[in-house]
Design a protein around this motif. Structure first.
Motif, PDB file in Angstrom:
ATOM      1  N   LYS A  49     -21.295  53.170  12.747  1.00 26.24           N
ATOM      2  CA  LYS A  49     -21.444  53.797  10.932  1.00 26.24           C
ATOM      3  C   LYS A  49     -19.980  53.863  10.590  1.00 26.24           C
ATOM      4  N   GLY A  50     -19.090  54.216  11.370  1.00 23.47           N
ATOM      5  CA  GLY A  50     -17.777  54.395  11.051  1.00 23.47           C
ATOM      6  C   GLY A  50     -17.557  55.880  11.015  1.00 23.47           C
ATOM      7  N   ILE A  51     -18.276  56.796  11.310  1.00 25.50           N
ATOM      8  CA  ILE A  51     -18.104  58.139  11.291  1.00 25.50           C
ATOM      9  C   ILE A  51     -16.935  58.535  12.079  1.00 25.50           C
ATOM     10  N   SER A  52     -16.788  57.951  13.247  1.00 27.89           N
ATOM     11  CA  SER A  52     -15.647  57.981  14.014  1.00 27.89           C
ATOM     12  C   SER A  52     -14.696  56.719  13.961  1.00 27.89           C
ATOM     13  N   GLN A  53     -13.729  56.966  14.277  1.00 28.94           N
ATOM     14  CA  GLN A  53     -12.544  55.720  13.841  1.00 28.94           C
ATOM     15  C   GLN A  53     -12.076  55.360  15.283  1.00 28.94           C
ATOM     16  N   PRO A  54     -11.464  54.143  15.380  1.00 27.24           N
ATOM     17  CA  PRO A  54     -11.823  53.044  14.520  1.00 27.24           C
ATOM     18  C   PRO A  54     -13.305  52.607  14.577  1.00 27.24           C
ATOM     19  N   ARG A  55     -13.741  51.954  13.264  1.00 25.69           N
ATOM     20  CA  ARG A  55     -15.131  51.682  13.522  1.00 25.69           C
ATOM     21  C   ARG A  55     -15.441  50.492  14.220  1.00 25.69           C
ATOM     22  N   MET A  56     -16.506  50.323  14.962  1.00 29.98           N
ATOM     23  CA  MET A  56     -16.824  49.155  15.726  1.00 29.98           C
ATOM     24  C   MET A  56     -17.931  48.221  15.057  1.00 29.98           C
ATOM     25  N   PRO A  57     -17.783  47.045  15.441  1.00 30.25           N
ATOM     26  CA  PRO A  57     -16.677  46.350  16.232  1.00 30.25           C
ATOM     27  C   PRO A  57     -15.442  46.158  15.394  1.00 30.25           C
ATOM     28  N   LEU A  58     -14.337  45.970  16.302  1.00 35.32           N
ATOM     29  CA  LEU A  58     -13.132  45.914  15.565  1.00 35.32           C
ATOM     30  C   LEU A  58     -12.802  44.634  14.990  1.00 35.32           C
ATOM     31  N   THR A  59     -13.862  43.671  15.166  1.00 32.06           N
ATOM     32  CA  THR A  59     -13.405  42.287  14.506  1.00 32.06           C
ATOM     33  C   THR A  59     -14.256  42.475  13.203  1.00 32.06           C
TER      34      THR A  59
ATOM     35  N   CYS B  57      -5.966  46.480  17.830  1.00 32.03           N
ATOM     36  CA  CYS B  57      -4.844  47.005  16.826  1.00 32.03           C
ATOM     37  C   CYS B  57      -4.773  46.236  15.561  1.00 32.03           C
ATOM     38  N   HIS B  58      -4.961  44.744  15.653  1.00 34.13           N
ATOM     39  CA  HIS B  58      -4.807  43.628  14.693  1.00 34.13           C
ATOM     40  C   HIS B  58      -6.428  43.607  14.076  1.00 34.13           C
ATOM     41  N   SER B  59      -6.849  44.585  13.310  1.00 28.22           N
ATOM     42  CA  SER B  59      -7.968  44.569  12.733  1.00 28.22           C
ATOM     43  C   SER B  59      -7.791  45.444  11.613  1.00 28.22           C
ATOM     44  N   SER B  60      -8.795  45.597  10.582  1.00 24.01           N
ATOM     45  CA  SER B  60      -8.728  46.384   9.406  1.00 24.01           C
ATOM     46  C   SER B  60      -8.557  47.976   9.740  1.00 24.01           C
ATOM     47  N   HIS B  61      -9.305  48.238  10.905  1.00 27.22           N
ATOM     48  CA  HIS B  61      -9.487  49.734  11.089  1.00 27.22           C
ATOM     49  C   HIS B  61      -9.092  49.940  12.703  1.00 27.22           C
ATOM     50  N   GLY B  62      -7.974  49.380  13.117  1.00 27.14           N
ATOM     51  CA  GLY B  62      -7.678  49.256  14.557  1.00 27.14           C
ATOM     52  C   GLY B  62      -7.107  50.664  15.039  1.00 27.14           C
ATOM     53  N   LEU B  63      -6.722  50.708  16.273  1.00 22.35           N
ATOM     54  CA  LEU B  63      -6.332  51.931  16.909  1.00 22.35           C
ATOM     55  C   LEU B  63      -5.138  52.402  16.325  1.00 22.35           C
ATOM     56  N   MET B  64      -4.293  51.749  15.457  1.00 20.78           N
ATOM     57  CA  MET B  64      -3.066  52.249  14.885  1.00 20.78           C
ATOM     58  C   MET B  64      -3.245  52.390  13.346  1.00 20.78           C
ATOM     59  N   GLY B  65      -4.578  52.352  12.869  1.00 17.64           N
ATOM     60  CA  GLY B  65      -4.946  52.452  11.689  1.00 17.64           C
ATOM     61  C   GLY B  65      -4.825  51.014  10.788  1.00 17.64           C
ATOM     62  N   ALA B  66      -4.242  50.828  10.058  1.00 18.48           N
ATOM     63  CA  ALA B  66      -4.005  49.375   9.475  1.00 18.48           C
ATOM     64  C   ALA B  66      -3.417  48.452  10.329  1.00 18.48           C
TER      65      ALA B  66
END
Length: 309
Positions: A87-97, A161-170
């Motif tokens: 749901k995106g309550i915890s980040q990063p939202r899944m799936p990362l794709t 990492c290389h997704s809209s809401h990755g482990l590093m944020g953007a």
């Protein structure tokens, strides 16, 4: 009056009976969950090195959880980390794709499954679907490669990492590896040059010719087989999943790093130099340098600036 009671009682009981039947039939099992996991999750969460050791390729592995503990709480969807991530309550939202992420209907199915007690499969999930999760189609000598051969590698090792809401944020430098279109995008600069892996920043990063080497959480980095697969895919034209080669983005900016060799080569890549090329701080053969330039319509790289790093 008494003669009519049984009929009225039967009519009154129908809604309750139907509700009971519907409630029973509506309780999902792992049979309902497994196809969604296979389609959207096991590209990353499978194999020997899944993120946080969380594998989702079987019920046993899902219940085992991650390095941080269980991801599902029996009877408690709200308190389950899996639902919070979906749901995106915890980040990063899944799936990362994502996006797109799971639909509301799919998430509701997970919630009902958890609320109903994490019921196992009433029959084994399809073996073809779960036997080798996240694997790319087999590539043999002479295979014409397409995006489906490399997609699982990007999803497993890069999109964290290389997704809209990755482990590093953007995504770092805004570069997304979550789809074919974003992998080949060149609005900022071209990271993939169809037909030329040596001119592709993506390849130079995963080989370690450019720093920092990727994936950023390595070692371990990609193995030789994975790198060779990506190199061959690009050299064959970076075909989409339907096998159509990508057009060469002539005129696109490139930014490459590597070791300068004799005769203006960047490792094995020949460079084009002209009177407008800016050579800063007198780079010499053997120096680690950064090259900024343009991709020509013949696939060559025209250097606009070169300097030691």
């Amino acid at each position: 009056m008494p003669d009519h009671l049984p009929g009225k009682l039967a009519i009154a009981l129908v809604p309750a009976l139907l509700a009971g039947l519907q409630g029973s039939a509506a309780e999902p099992t792992f049979n309902d969950i497994a196809p969604i996991l296979q389609r959207r999750c096991v590209l990353c969460h499978a194999g020997p090195q899944p993120p946080l050791d969380l594998r989702l390729d079987s019920l046993a592995q899902l219940l085992k959880g991650s390095q941080r503990g269980p991801v599902v709480q029996t009877g408690d969807p709200t308190g389950s980390e899996l639902i919070k991530r979906l749901k995106g309550i915890s980040q990063p939202r899944m799936p990362l794709t994502g996006p797109p992420f799971l639909s509301d209907t799919e998430i509701e199915l997970f919630e009902r499954w958890i609320a109903a007690g994490l019921k196992p499969a009433v029959e084994p999930p399809a073996t073809d679907a779960m036997a080798n999760p996240g694997a790319a189609p087999a590539a043999t000598l002479g295979t014409t490669l397409n995006y489906s051969h490399v997609e699982a590698i990007f999803a497993r090792r890069c999109t964290k990492c290389h997704s809209s809401h990755g482990l590093m944020g953007a995504a770092p430098e805004g570069y997304l590896l979550s789809s074919y279109a974003t992998t080949l995008a060149y609005d900022d600069r071209a990271r993939v040059v169809p037909g030329s892996a040596d001119a592709s920043e993506l390849v130079r990063r995963i080989r370690g010719q450019a720093r920092p080497r990727m994936p950023y959480d390595g070692p371990p980095f990609l193995d030789k087989t994975e790198i060779a697969l990506i190199v061959d895919w690009i050299d064959q034209g970076a075909r989409d999943a339907q096998g159509k080669p990508a057009p060469l983005p002539g005129g696109a900016k490139v930014r490459l790093q590597g070791t300068l060799g004799a005769n203006w080569r960047l490792d094995t890549l020949p460079l084009k130099i002209n009177a407008k090329t800016r050579s800063e701080h007198s780079p010499q053969a053997g120096d680690y340098v950064q090259v900024r330039g343009r991709l020509m319509h013949d696939g060559s790289v025209l250097v606009e600036r070169i300097r030691p790093r």
